[in-house]
Enzyme design. Structure first.
Site, PDB file in Angstrom:
ATOM      1  N   GLU A 298      -2.953   8.763   2.589  1.00 12.62           N
ATOM      2  CA  GLU A 298      -3.027   7.889   1.140  1.00 12.62           C
ATOM      3  C   GLU A 298      -1.445   8.717   0.585  1.00 12.62           C
ATOM      4  OE1 GLU A 298      -6.385   7.333  -1.231  1.00 12.62           O
ATOM      5  OE2 GLU A 298      -5.241   5.538  -2.343  1.00 12.62           O
TER       6      GLU A 298
ATOM      7  N   GLU B 180      -8.987  -2.940  -3.543  1.00 13.35           N
ATOM      8  CA  GLU B 180      -9.940  -1.270  -4.326  1.00 13.35           C
ATOM      9  C   GLU B 180      -9.399  -1.782  -5.396  1.00 13.35           C
ATOM     10  OE1 GLU B 180      -9.254   3.657  -3.544  1.00 13.35           O
ATOM     11  OE2 GLU B 180      -7.302   3.152  -4.362  1.00 13.35           O
TER      12      GLU B 180
END
Lengths: 297, 297, 297, 297
Positions: B147, B241
Site C-alpha cells: 500500500e 474503505e
C-alpha cells in the site's frame, strides 16, 4: 518542435497587404511562433512578399479552410465536388508558397449547419477524393489535417474516432486529424481520452475555449488537454483560436455563430493565451515527470 | 473478474466471532463481493469456521496489515525485523486459510508517523526481506500488495512511482502495488496519470474519499480514477474503505487520525458506496466505448 | 488590497540575520508583496533591523506559529497552557514589532499528530484562552488567524465549519480563519463550498498544492479556490507555501512529514507560483465578469 | 417540491395517442415524476384524455416550444410576430389544459441558426411582447421560462446574464429562466457561477450531457451543477433531456443537429439518468451538510 500559433482572425479578417503584415507583427509581438491564415486569394494578396515576411520573421504558417456548400467534395454533384477539389488544390499551392506544411479545417465536406444526416455514399466519395488530393499535397510537402467540428458546423466528422475511421478509409498516409478543444467540448466523451485514442494521427491542434473567448474562462478542462498531449508525446503545433463580434468575417462569423463580444483588446487576449498555454504545457510536463519520479531515499 | 469489496471497519472493529459473521452478512446485504479484514489472530478467531462462512456466502476475502513499529522489516535491528517477517508469514497463512489470494497494507515498513527521513539502507533491507517473504506468499497462492500511503503514515513509499522502483529492487514477480485514492489525493501529481504509470503492477485498489467519508463528498476526482482503471484494463478488486469516529480500532484509528464523525449509519454508507462505484465504473466503460465508437453513417 | 505572500521556508529555515535578509531580497525578486516568517526569536534576531528592511522594501509581513506540545493552550495542565499563552503573547509582540498585522498557524492547540480524540473541555479551555489573547493582539493591532489543518497535524480544528463554531465560542471579533488549500484538500467536502461558507471570517489564506510542491501539479482544483475567493470578495493576503526535503526545519519538517524532494530551485518554484496565482486570480476575475455581463445587442 | 422529469423525445417523437400514453407509462416505469412534451396540437391529440391520464398517474407535465422562423415574436414583420403570439397563447392553453404550470423553450425569438447578429430593436420588441403574453400565462396559472440556448440555436439569449437583463426589461414577474446544462456548457463561463448568478430567477432546468447522450459520459461537471442548485436552494423541476438519431423529430432534430446514435435502448438511458440525477442530488446535499457541520468534540 512544438510551436504555438495563433489564428489570424484574432488580429484581423482583412486580407489587405498592410493588415496581413500587421498581423505578422502582432503575432510576433504577442510571443507566438506561428500564424494560421484562412485561405488567402493570390489574386488579391502578394503571396511571395508575404512568404518572405513570414520567413524573415522566423514564423511558421498554417492555412485553414472550410469548404463552401458549392465546393463540397462529398457531394454527388460532380460540378460541386470538382469545385471543392479545385479549392483544395489551390490551398495546397498557397500553403507551399507561403512556406507552410499543414492545411487544417473542414476539408471533408461543406462547412456549416446541414439539414439532413450524412450518408455512407457521401462519406465514401469524400474519402476517395481526399485520398487523391492528399497525394497532391504530399508532393507539395503539405499534410491534410481534417478538423473535427461540432454538429452545427458539419454532419460528417464530429468525433476523433469518426476521423480515424475516415482516415483509414482514405488509405492515405498524408491525412491526419486537426483536433480543436472548442469542438471536442461539445462532441467527445472526454477531451483527454479522445486525444489518447487518436494519439498517432493528430497532426494539428486548436486551443480554443468553450465560448471562444479567453482561455480558462470557460468549461474546458485544459489541464486534461495538456496532460493528454504530453502523455502521447505530441510535440507539434498548437494554435490558439478565438472569435469575438469585435472582428467579423462575413462568411466564418455566420457559420460559427459569433454574436457576443468576448474581447475587444486582442493584444491582451493574445498575450494572455500565450501565458496560459505556456504555463499549461509547463505544468503538464512537471506532472508527467513527478508521476514517474523514482525518488528513492 | 472485478470484485467490489468493503473494509470490515465500516461494520465493526471487533474480532468476536459473532461480529465477524455479522460483518459478512452486512457485506452481502449491502451488495459487495469481497470483505477485507485487518489481520485476525487465529488464537482468538475460529478461522476455519470463518473461512467456511466466507465460502458459503460466495464472498472473496483480502487481508490487510500495517507493520507495527516493533515489527518493522526495514529496521536495522534484527529482532525488530524478524518480528516483522513473522507477522507477514502469519498473515500469509491467515490469508490462505481464509481462502484469500491478496495481502494489502503497509508491508514495507512500520505504519505511522515517522520522525526522520528514510535511508537507502532501510529501503534495501526492506526490499531484500520482502523478496523472500514474497516467495513464501507465492507458495501459499497469495500476492503481496504494497500500500502506497501518505507521508503521515509512512516515510518509505508515498507514490506509485516509488513503489514501482521498490518492486523492481525486490526482483520479485509476486509483489504488486496496493493503490488507495485517499493517499493518492495527497501524494500523487494526478490520480489518473499515476494509475496509468503503474498500470501493469497494480494488484489491489482502495476506493476512499479524501476525508474518508461518503464517496463523492470530497476532493477526489473519481471519474478520473475510473477512467484510468478502465483505460489500463484493470479488472481486479476494488475495495471501499471509510473510517468514522463511530467505529474505533484502538490502533488504526490513532495512526490514521480519525477524529470526526463522518457517518453513523454504516449500512446507508455502504449501499451508497456500492451504487457510487457501480455507476462510476459503468460511466467509465460507456465513455471508453464512446471515445472509440466509429459511428460511420 | 490583496497581497501575494510567500512562506520563508521556500527560501531558508535559518534565522541568521544574513539569511533572513536574503529571504527578503528573494521574496522581492520573485515578485511577492509579503513574507511570512515562522516565529523568530528576538534573542537571536535583530528585530528592529529586520523590521526596517521589510519597511524599506515595502513588503508586508505575517507571522505563523504552531504551538508546541509543551505550550498547548488547550491543555488541562496549567503550566503547559500558560507556556502557550506566553508564546502567543511573544508572537503578538514580534508581529507588531516587525510591522505585521496578522498571526496565522495552529494557535488553538498543539501542532502535531495527537494520540487521542479531542474533548469538549479542551475546546472550551482553548476558546476561553484565545478570547483573552485576542484582546492583547487587538491592542497591538494584530489579528489572530486560526489555521485549519489536517487530521495528522491537529485533532481540534480540521474544517472551516469547526473553526467558525470555535470562533463563535470565543466571542471575539479579533479571531479569524486561516485557510490553507493543502489542508482543505484533505478535510473539506469541497474547497469552493467551504470558502463560501466561511466567507466573512476568512482572515488569511495559504495557497499550497496537495503534495506541497509546484502549484498546479497536484490534486487541488485551484480554479475553484480562486472562483470562490472572488465570489466572496476576499481581497486580503494569499500566501504561497511549499515544502521540500531540500530545506529542512528540524521541527516543522517532522510534524509536516516532509520526506520527498519536490523542488531544488526555489527561485524557479517561487516565480512559477507567482505567475500561477496571478493568472489564476485574473482568470477568476474574468469569469466573474463574464457570468454577470449583460451583453444586450 | 423538486420533481425529476424527462423529455418525451427520449421515448417517441410521435403524437399519436397510443404513443403519448406509452410515453407516460415509460416515464413512470423509469422512475420519473414529470413528463415534458413539445407542443401538442389539440387538433390531433385528445388533450382531455391525456390530461386525465397524467393526473391519474400522478405525473407532472411541462410544455416546451421553440418558436419557428415564421412565428418569431422579435420580428419587425407584424404578421410573423403575431403568429408567434398566437403560438404562445395556444401553448399556454395547452399547458393549462394538461394540468401543467410551466412553459419552457425558445420563446423570445425564432429557434435555429440565424444569419445575422441580433439588434436592440429586436430585443425590445421581444421583451414588450413577452411581457403581455406573460400576463395571459399568469391568468392561466402558467409561467414562461426562457430557455437560454447556444449560439447555433438562437442569437438573442445565449447566457443566463442576458436572460436576466431581458427579464428585467420585460418588467414581468411571471417570466423566469429555463437553464439547460447542454447549452450552458457552450456559452457560460462556468455552470456553477452562472446558476448562482441567476439564482432567484431560475424557473426550470434541463439536465443534458454535452453531446446529448448518457449523463456523465461527456464534458459537463454535473457535481458543480448540483452543488450550485443546492447552494441556491433550487427545489423545483429538473428535467432530463437527451437526443439520439434513434428517435427523429423532423423539425427539432434538424435544428439541434442530431446526427449520431448515442443510444438505442431508451429505457436503459432513462433509468441511468434517473439514478445519476438522484445520486448527484444526494451527493450535493451531503456535501452542503458536511461543509456546514459544526462537529464540536
Amino acid at each position: 518542435m512544438a510551436r504555438t500559433g495563433i489564428h489570424s482572425f484574432v488580429w484581423s479578417a482583412s486580407s489587405a497587404q498592410a493588415d496581413l503584415e500587421r498581423t505578422l507583427a502582432n503575432t510576433k509581438e504577442a510571443g507566438f511562433d506561428l500564424i494560421e491564415f484562412s485561405y488567402l486569394d493570390p489574386a488579391n494578396v502578394d503571396i511571395d512578399r508575404l512568404a518572405k515576411r513570414i520567413a524573415d520573421m522566423e514564423l511558421g504558417v498554417a492555412i485553414s479552410i472550410g469548404l463552401p456548400a458549392e465546393g463540397d467534395i462529398s457531394s454527388s454533384d460532380k460540378a460541386i465536388a470538382n469545385r471543392g477539389i479545385d479549392i483544395l488544390n489551390r490551398t495546397i499551392a498557397l500553403t507551399r508558397d507561403l512556406g507552410g506544411r499543414k492545411i487544417g479545417g473542414i476539408l471533408s465536406a461543406g462547412h456549416g449547419l446541414q439539414t439532413e444526416a450524412p450518408s455512407r455514399d457521401q462519406w465514401n466519395r469524400s474519402a476517395a477524393t481526399l485520398a487523391e488530393v492528399a497525394e497532391t499535397a504530399k508532393a507539395a510537402g503539405v499534410t491534410l489535417n481534417l478538423e473535427i467540428v461540432n454538429r452545427f458546423e458539419s454532419n460528417l466528422l464530429n468525433t476523433a474516432a469518426q476521423g480515424l475511421a475516415f482516415i483509414a478509409d482514405t488509405g492515405s498516409d498524408n491525412i491526419f486529424l486537426h483536433l480543436d478543444t472548442f469542438h471536442m467540448n461539445i462532441e467527445e466523451a472526454d477531451v483527454g481520452l479522445a486525444i489518447r485514442h487518436a494519439a498517432n494521427k493528430i497532426g494539428y491542434v486548436h486551443i480554443g475555449e468553450s465560448h471562444r473567448g479567453y482561455l480558462g474562462t470557460g468549461s474546458i478542462d485544459f489541464a486534461a488537454v495538456f496532460d493528454a498531449l504530453t502523455a502521447i508525446g505530441y510535440a507539434d503545433d498548437l494554435t490558439f483560436e478565438s472569435f469575438s463580434s469585435e472582428i467579423v468575417d462575413e462568411n466564418l462569423s455566420r457559420k460559427t455563430a459569433i454574436w457576443r463580444n468576448l474581447w475587444t483588446d486582442n493584444m491582451d487576449l493574445a498575450r494572455h493565451a500565450r501565458r496560459f498555454i505556456a504555463l499549461g504545457l509547463e505544468t503538464a510536463r512537471r506532472k508527467a515527470e513527478l508521476v514517474a519520479a523514482v525518488q528513492k531515499p
